[in-house]
Design a protein around this motif. Structure first.
Motif, PDB file in Angstrom:
ATOM      1  N   MET A  71      -2.466   0.620  -5.293  1.00 22.71           N
ATOM      2  CA  MET A  71      -0.943   0.893  -5.168  1.00 22.71           C
ATOM      3  C   MET A  71      -0.873   1.813  -4.193  1.00 22.71           C
ATOM      4  N   LEU A  72       0.073   1.751  -3.138  1.00 24.13           N
ATOM      5  CA  LEU A  72       0.432   2.528  -2.047  1.00 24.13           C
ATOM      6  C   LEU A  72       1.893   3.081  -2.278  1.00 24.13           C
ATOM      7  N   ASP A  73       1.890   4.385  -2.129  1.00 26.56           N
ATOM      8  CA  ASP A  73       3.252   4.879  -1.631  1.00 26.56           C
ATOM      9  C   ASP A  73       3.559   4.648  -0.082  1.00 26.56           C
ATOM     10  N   VAL A  74       4.341   3.804   0.040  1.00 26.26           N
ATOM     11  CA  VAL A  74       4.689   3.125   1.418  1.00 26.26           C
ATOM     12  C   VAL A  74       5.384   4.176   2.215  1.00 26.26           C
ATOM     13  N   ALA A  75       4.635   4.441   3.476  1.00 26.46           N
ATOM     14  CA  ALA A  75       5.277   5.413   4.628  1.00 26.46           C
ATOM     15  C   ALA A  75       6.184   4.870   5.459  1.00 26.46           C
ATOM     16  N   ALA A  76       5.618   3.447   5.977  1.00 24.37           N
ATOM     17  CA  ALA A  76       6.317   2.708   6.864  1.00 24.37           C
ATOM     18  C   ALA A  76       5.918   1.156   6.759  1.00 24.37           C
ATOM     19  N   VAL A 107      -0.009   5.998   1.280  1.00 25.64           N
ATOM     20  CA  VAL A 107      -1.298   6.695   0.780  1.00 25.64           C
ATOM     21  C   VAL A 107      -1.323   6.099  -0.606  1.00 25.64           C
ATOM     22  N   ILE A 108      -2.693   5.989  -0.922  1.00 23.08           N
ATOM     23  CA  ILE A 108      -3.131   5.316  -1.983  1.00 23.08           C
ATOM     24  C   ILE A 108      -2.859   6.137  -3.128  1.00 23.08           C
ATOM     25  N   THR A 109      -2.099   5.834  -4.236  1.00 24.01           N
ATOM     26  CA  THR A 109      -1.659   6.595  -5.381  1.00 24.01           C
ATOM     27  C   THR A 109      -2.448   6.015  -6.926  1.00 24.01           C
ATOM     28  N   GLU A 110      -2.864   4.769  -6.558  1.00 27.49           N
ATOM     29  CA  GLU A 110      -3.452   4.172  -7.839  1.00 27.49           C
ATOM     30  C   GLU A 110      -4.898   3.196  -7.346  1.00 27.49           C
ATOM     31  N   LEU A 111      -5.781   3.131  -8.160  1.00 27.80           N
ATOM     32  CA  LEU A 111      -6.790   2.299  -7.865  1.00 27.80           C
ATOM     33  C   LEU A 111      -6.896   1.263  -9.246  1.00 27.80           C
ATOM     34  N   ASP A 153      -6.284   8.708   0.015  1.00 25.13           N
ATOM     35  CA  ASP A 153      -6.363   8.101   1.248  1.00 25.13           C
ATOM     36  C   ASP A 153      -5.133   7.627   2.081  1.00 25.13           C
ATOM     37  N   ARG A 154      -5.081   7.886   3.398  1.00 26.32           N
ATOM     38  CA  ARG A 154      -4.129   7.403   4.108  1.00 26.32           C
ATOM     39  C   ARG A 154      -4.668   6.224   4.779  1.00 26.32           C
ATOM     40  N   VAL A 155      -3.786   5.061   4.635  1.00 26.59           N
ATOM     41  CA  VAL A 155      -4.232   3.725   5.107  1.00 26.59           C
ATOM     42  C   VAL A 155      -3.112   2.864   5.626  1.00 26.59           C
ATOM     43  N   CYS A 156      -3.498   1.846   6.308  1.00 23.99           N
ATOM     44  CA  CYS A 156      -2.481   0.834   6.604  1.00 23.99           C
ATOM     45  C   CYS A 156      -3.108  -0.617   6.326  1.00 23.99           C
ATOM     46  N   ALA A 157      -2.165  -1.298   5.916  1.00 20.61           N
ATOM     47  CA  ALA A 157      -2.767  -2.624   5.138  1.00 20.61           C
ATOM     48  C   ALA A 157      -2.042  -3.925   5.622  1.00 20.61           C
ATOM     49  N   LEU A 158      -2.700  -4.998   5.578  1.00 20.69           N
ATOM     50  CA  LEU A 158      -2.348  -6.220   5.795  1.00 20.69           C
ATOM     51  C   LEU A 158      -1.768  -6.752   4.544  1.00 20.69           C
TER      52      LEU A 158
END
Length: 328
Positions: free
Chosen positions: A31-36, A68-72, A83-88
């Motif tokens: 799960m991500l909290d989306v930044a953009a 940013v990852i909020t849940e695994l 973790d700060r990530v970007c995703a497809l």
């Protein structure tokens, strides 16, 4: 959560920022909290009702995001909360939260802002999977990129140059200088010049053609191919049905491939996870070294998604349009 939804098929005015159910966290996902997120041409087609999401995908627009990852989810390894990530994504990026297969995550490259990183996954995976993994671009090859001023085009120019290729592009007149600044060796005004003649005169032909036009350019793309050349069709802006001259293709030992990214499975030899792994290993170092840089035309609040869609369709826009989530 809140998300942008299209209330009905139509123009940009149908996009609304509304409350939606939170996505469900699945095994193997995060799960991500989306930044953009960033706007892609597929989003414009989906908004118009012309490009529905694959079965099981979110109806919410958005094929990429950063956050940013909020849940695994169950079974996820190699990633941590925070973790700060970007995703497809297959969909769901225009939202405050997104659920992503862990195999489709990429770390935010060193030196790249978290919001700007949202502009990378879709174009990076598209260009790398087609130009490198499918067409096998190597040092000294000639790469012809149609639509050189768009998100994919501006990225492909830089990837081609970073890999030692000679790069030619087609674009509208107002975008040619920017294409040259990004490294294009030959910039062709597609309205006033014949790209077949220009590429042949400059280089003799193109070893790899990355085409977003489809039917309209099919015949001329075959004409511009060098011996053993590879044409990769990734878009159909110029139509879906064209005539293929097999005699010309046979004489050149040419290859024609048509690929898509969104509908691929996650796993398997043609899956997204294999593409993401290759991008992380081969392309991300080039981004971190500054040899390939994000090209962002504008950043807007996600509540202005309608304006962003209009902007992507504008002939003045070069590169990507990013939508940032603004939290209190």
């Amino acid at each position: 959560m809140h998300a942008i939804v299209a209330t009905e098929p139509g123009g940009p005015e149908v996009l609304r920022w509304t409350e939606q159910p939170d996505p469900e966290l699945l095994p193997g996902h995060v799960m991500l909290d989306v930044a953009a997120t960033a706007v892609n041409r597929a989003d414009l087609l989906q908004r118009r009702g012309l490009y529905p999401p694959p079965p099981g995908a979110s109806d919410i627009l958005g094929l990429e995001c950063s956050g940013v990852i909020t849940e695994l989810g169950e079974g996820v390894t190699g990633w941590n909360i925070g973790d700060r990530v970007c995703a497809l994504l297959t969909g769901g990026g225009y939202a405050e939260k997104a659920v992503v297969p862990a195999s489709q995550l990429l770390p935010v490259p060193k030196g790249v802002d978290l919001v700007v990183a949202a502009s990378l996954p879709e174009i990076a995976c598209t260009v790398w999977s087609n130009v490198v993994m499918t067409a096998g671009l190597t040092r000294g090859d000639v790469l012809l990129v149609h639509g050189g001023g768009g998100g994919i085009g501006t990225h492909a120019i830089q990837v081609g140059k970073a890999l030692g290729a000679k790069v030619a592009v087609t674009a509208s007149a107002g975008k040619l200088d920017r294409c040259r600044e990004l490294g294009a060796d030959l910039a062709i005004d597609y309205r006033e010049q014949d790209f077949v003649t220009e590429v042949r005169n400059a280089f003799g032909g193109a070893d790899v053609v990355l085409d977003n036009m489809g039917a309209k350019y099919l015949s001329r793309n075959i004409d511009v191919l060098a011996p053993d050349g590879r044409l990769v069709v990734i878009g159909m802006q110029g139509g879906t049905k064209g005539e293929l001259h097999l005699g010309k293709l046979l004489a050149k030992r040419g290859h024609v491939t048509a690929t898509g990214l969104r509908g691929r499975p996650d796993s398997g030899p043609s899956g997204k996870s294999a593409i993401v792994d290759s991008v992380r290993a081969g392309l991300w170092p080039l981004v971190e070294e500054g040899k390939v840089q994000p090209v962002v035309h504008a950043e807007l609040p996600i509540t202005e998604a309608a304006r962003a869609h209009e902007m992507l369709d504008s002939p003045e826009t070069v590169g990507k349009v990013v939508l940032r989530i603004e939290r209190n």
